[in-house]
Scaffold this motif. Structure first.
Motif, short mmCIF file in Angstrom:
data_model
loop_
_atom_site.label_atom_id
_atom_site.label_comp_id
_atom_site.label_asym_id
_atom_site.label_seq_id
_atom_site.Cartn_x
_atom_site.Cartn_y
_atom_site.Cartn_z
N GLU A 100 0.86 -1.17 0.00
CA GLU A 100 0.00 0.00 0.00
C GLU A 100 0.90 1.22 0.00
N VAL A 101 0.60 2.14 -0.91
CA VAL A 101 1.37 3.37 -1.02
C VAL A 101 0.39 4.55 -0.97
N ASN A 102 0.49 5.32 0.07
CA ASN A 102 -0.35 6.52 0.24
C ASN A 102 -1.83 6.24 0.02
N GLY A 103 -2.32 5.15 0.60
CA GLY A 103 -3.74 4.84 0.54
C GLY A 103 -4.20 4.11 -0.70
N THR A 120 -3.28 -1.75 -9.41
CA THR A 120 -4.10 -1.31 -8.29
C THR A 120 -5.08 -2.38 -7.88
N VAL A 144 4.65 6.52 -5.29
CA VAL A 144 4.42 7.65 -4.39
C VAL A 144 3.93 8.84 -5.20
N ASP A 145 4.51 9.07 -6.37
CA ASP A 145 4.11 10.19 -7.21
C ASP A 145 2.74 9.98 -7.85
N ALA A 147 0.18 7.76 -6.71
CA ALA A 147 -0.91 7.41 -5.80
C ALA A 147 -1.94 8.53 -5.59
N PRO A 148 -1.53 9.78 -5.39
CA PRO A 148 -2.54 10.82 -5.16
C PRO A 148 -3.51 10.99 -6.33
N LYS A 151 -5.82 7.91 -6.53
CA LYS A 151 -6.81 8.01 -5.45
C LYS A 151 -7.89 9.03 -5.79
#
Length: 160
Positions: A100-103, A120, A144-145, A147-148, A151
């Motif tokens: 899991e990376v940043n949710g 995913t 990390v880049d 994931a936002p 999401k």
């Protein structure tokens, strides 16, 4: 200093320019198979494409060929994102590796060529990110880049 002259090109010069441009435009481009999901997933993927970052792991966006809102790429060798891929059969394996990376949950699959493929989990569309073996030293930085935006654009749930 102005390097361009404002005069029409002659036919031989124009033909040469077209030939050179045609030969060089795609020679160093990455390629990626474009997924073919249903309309609902395609809509989600188009939204994802709209909000994807211009840089991933400090690499500029350089989309693969053929151009599509369902694929994106960064750097050379390219980190490739494909949205709307089929559910990987590996997700049925209770021993499969996941992170899991940043949710955002991801299935982790090491490929035979040394690259890593992440897909995913528990999202309304499956998003796949392939990190080439030459870039695996960067660890999870690409995820990390990404994931936002994943999401934000792809809601939680089960893909259709």
């Amino acid at each position: 200093m102005n390097f361009f002259r404002h005069r029409p090109l002659g036919l031989p010069a124009l033909a040469l320019l077209i030939t050179v441009a045609g030969c060089s435009s795609a020679d160093d481009s990455a390629s990626a198979a474009v997924p073919s999901p249903g309309a609902g997933v395609t809509k989600l993927c188009r939204e994802l494409d709209r909000v994807l970052p211009s840089k991933v792991d400090d690499q500029d966006r350089r989309d693969p060929e053929p151009a599509s809102a369902l694929t994106a790429g960064w750097g050379d060798p390219a980190i490739i994102l494909r949205c709307g891929v089929e559910r990987p059969s590996k997700m049925d394996d209770p021993e499969a590796d996941g992170i899991e990376v940043n949710g955002v949950g991801w299935l982790l699959e090491k490929q035979d060529d040394g690259s890593f493929r992440f897909t995913t989990t528990l999202r309304k569309a499956y998003v796949e990110v392939t990190i080439p073996k030459d870039r695996t030293d960067d660890g999870m930085a690409p995820l990390v880049d990404l994931a936002p935006t994943v999401k934000k654009a792809i809601p939680e749930g089960i893909a259709d």
